[in-house]
Design a protein around this motif. Structure first.
Motif, short mmCIF file in Angstrom:
data_model
loop_
_atom_site.label_atom_id
_atom_site.label_comp_id
_atom_site.label_asym_id
_atom_site.label_seq_id
_atom_site.Cartn_x
_atom_site.Cartn_y
_atom_site.Cartn_z
N GLU A 268 0.81 -1.22 0.00
CA GLU A 268 0.00 0.00 0.00
C GLU A 268 0.85 1.27 0.00
OE1 GLU A 268 -4.29 -0.65 1.69
OE2 GLU A 268 -2.83 -1.16 3.25
N LEU A 299 -7.28 0.25 0.82
CA LEU A 299 -7.89 0.91 -0.34
C LEU A 299 -8.96 0.02 -0.98
CD1 LEU A 299 -7.97 3.19 -2.44
CD2 LEU A 299 -6.12 2.03 -3.66
N THR A 300 -10.16 0.57 -1.11
CA THR A 300 -11.28 -0.15 -1.72
C THR A 300 -11.90 0.73 -2.80
OG1 THR A 300 -11.80 -1.24 0.38
CG2 THR A 300 -13.49 -1.27 -1.33
N VAL A 301 -12.08 0.17 -3.97
CA VAL A 301 -12.74 0.87 -5.07
C VAL A 301 -14.21 0.46 -5.07
CG1 VAL A 301 -12.84 1.24 -7.56
CG2 VAL A 301 -10.62 0.94 -6.41
N CYS A 333 -12.95 5.91 -4.27
CA CYS A 333 -11.87 5.15 -3.64
C CYS A 333 -11.96 5.43 -2.14
CB CYS A 333 -10.52 5.57 -4.17
SG CYS A 333 -10.26 5.14 -5.91
N TYR A 335 -10.76 4.46 2.00
CA TYR A 335 -9.78 3.86 2.90
C TYR A 335 -10.47 3.47 4.21
CZ TYR A 335 -6.38 5.71 -0.38
OH TYR A 335 -5.66 5.97 -1.52
N PHE A 340 -12.01 9.33 1.69
CA PHE A 340 -12.44 8.84 0.38
C PHE A 340 -12.37 9.94 -0.67
CE2 PHE A 340 -16.53 10.30 2.17
CZ PHE A 340 -17.05 11.05 1.13
N SER A 341 -12.29 9.50 -1.92
CA SER A 341 -12.33 10.40 -3.08
C SER A 341 -13.46 9.93 -3.97
CB SER A 341 -11.00 10.36 -3.82
OG SER A 341 -11.04 11.19 -4.97
#
Length: 448
Positions: A268, A299-301, A333, A335, A340-341
């Motif tokens: 990561e 990290l998760t999409v 995205c 965390y 997030f974004s």
């Protein structure tokens, strides 16, 4: 140090050595850059007048820290006394205790042009003709701005029956005006500014030949800001130190070239912080330890907005989904800590036309090291103002001819909305009124 040596050159050396330390102390007390700068200058004026002799740089630093702290405390005590006087004014008018805070919020949220004339007229006591000369506008313009400013204040009052009395107290009391000026300025783009970076200049991409190579494309310098927090915060300091490290690391790209385009096997650290060597990993660890921040992990999409809200324990950010507003979720995205974004697109029926814009929504949790920065072009191209949204959240709005920003500090997180314009048509049409309407569409109060 002999007093005869207290010349401009010596003061300049001390100023350069201790500026960052003194500024951070002042900012921690005053909570905004404008007042922090004032207190910093006041501290150094006390240094000049004291003709203090220092035994060492540590002695010098300690003296400035104590002096800066006392200077800020004295100033805040003065503001507190003024605020107590304001509260007594409201109590005399039998207005409930919390109303004074609401009025301060209303005045703070006025557009700059209205705040300016209200301050000059009601606090400084200038006549409309004098204000017109100062601002290089007509006297009728000043009168209209005073009228509209008062109307906006009255419109925001929830105590409609008493609003005339409340506003009379507001606009007649110089003490309240003084406190209002203090409250107006919270932070600005320069409080997020990390420096400059060089990027490809694609402003005239249509004129470039199809087979142009990257080295033949002209370059330009742009300003970059952090998306993690304002100057003086651990999150800002961490990002600033990381950028400074990268600026001096592998400057010729030799290490990266040797590694190639494959993964460096750094987990990561590689995904989040773009590390490709152990030295970079060690620097991330050093920064997190130094500023007592957590690294972003997990990290998760995701491609579902409802799931994003549920996993981050936030309410519905995107409000007003009806016949007049249409939201498109472009993915996010996320965390583990809730940073997030999110990408999205929204269309709404504005006051005069159909408005469409794409946006990037970045939420950084306080206490985490988020390395993401944003190219904002030239900071000097923006005009900025505070705005109180329909959900009651005061936000910073910044608008330019090619980009706009909505910036919000919440209790647990820091939020930046990068307003991109209509990417499908390649146009950016965002008036100040449209930007305020867009800010109203987001419910920032749903995010801790």
């Amino acid at each position: 140090m002999d007093s005869s040596l207290y010349v401009d050159e010596e003061i300049a050396k001390i100023y350069n050595r201790q500026y960052n330390t003194v500024y951070r102390i002042c900012f921690s007390f005053m909570k905004n850059s404008v007042d922090a700068e004032d207190m910093l200058q006041e501290t150094f004026l006390k240094l000049i007048s004291s003709k203090k002799q220092f035994e060492s740089e540590e002695h010098e630093k300690a003296w400035l820290i104590v002096t800066a702290s006392n200077t800020c405390k004295d100033e805040l005590r003065r503001w507190k006394r003024r605020l107590e006087n304001i509260k007594s004014l409201f109590q005399q008018e039998n207005v409930v205790q919390k109303e004074d805070d609401r009025v301060l919020e209303w005045v703070m949220a006025l557009p700059v042009k209205y705040k300016q004339v209200i301050y000059l007229h009601y606090y400084e006591g200038y006549r409309t003709s004098e204000i017109a000369n100062m601002l290089h506008c007509s006297e009728s313009t000043v009168r209209n701005q005073l009228l509209r400013g008062r109307r906006l204040l009255k419109k925001n009052s929830v105590y409609h029956a008493k609003s005339g009395v409340v506003l009379a107290v507001v606009l007649a009391g110089s003490l309240l005006a003084a406190t209002t000026v203090y409250a107006i300025y919270t932070y600005g783009l320069r409080d997020l500014h990390l420096g400059k970076e060089t990027v490809l200049d694609l402003s005239k991409r249509d004129e470039l030949p199809e087979d142009v190579s990257e080295k033949d494309i002209p370059k330009k310098e742009v300003d970059i800001i952090t998306l993690g927090g304002i100057a003086g915060s651990p999150e800002y300091s961490a990002c600033s130190e990381w950028i400074a490290f990268l600026d001096g690391y592998d400057t010729d790209g030799a290490i990266l070239s040797e590694i190639g385009n494959g993964f460096a096997g750094l987990g990561e650290y590689e995904l989040v912080y773009s590390c490709y060597t152990q030295d970079m990993v060690d620097k991330v660890d050093e920064i997190c330890e130094k500023f007592e921040l957590s690294k972003l992990r997990g990290l998760t999409v995701m491609d579902d907005y409802v799931t994003l809200c549920r996993q981050t324990n936030i309410g519905d950010i995107c409000t007003g989904a009806d016949g007049n507003v249409k939201w498109d979720f472009g993915g996010a995205c996320l965390y583990d800590d809730g940073t997030f974004s999110m990408d999205g697109r929204v269309a709404w029926k504005g006051s005069s036309l159909l408005c469409v814009t794409d946006y990037q929504f970045e939420r950084t949790m306080k206490g985490s090291f988020n390395p993401v920065t944003l190219n904002v072009g030239g900071i000097e191209e923006y005009h900025e103002w505070d705005y109180s949204t329909g959900s009651g959240q005061v936000v910073l709005l910044a608008n330019s001819s090619s980009k706009a920003l909505i910036i919000v500090e919440r209790e647990d997180s820091f939020i930046v909305v990068n307003v991109l314009g209509d990417l499908l048509s390649g146009t950016f049409e965002m008036s100040d009124e449209m930007l305020e309407e867009l800010a109203d569409l987001f419910d920032f109060s749903a995010i801790p």
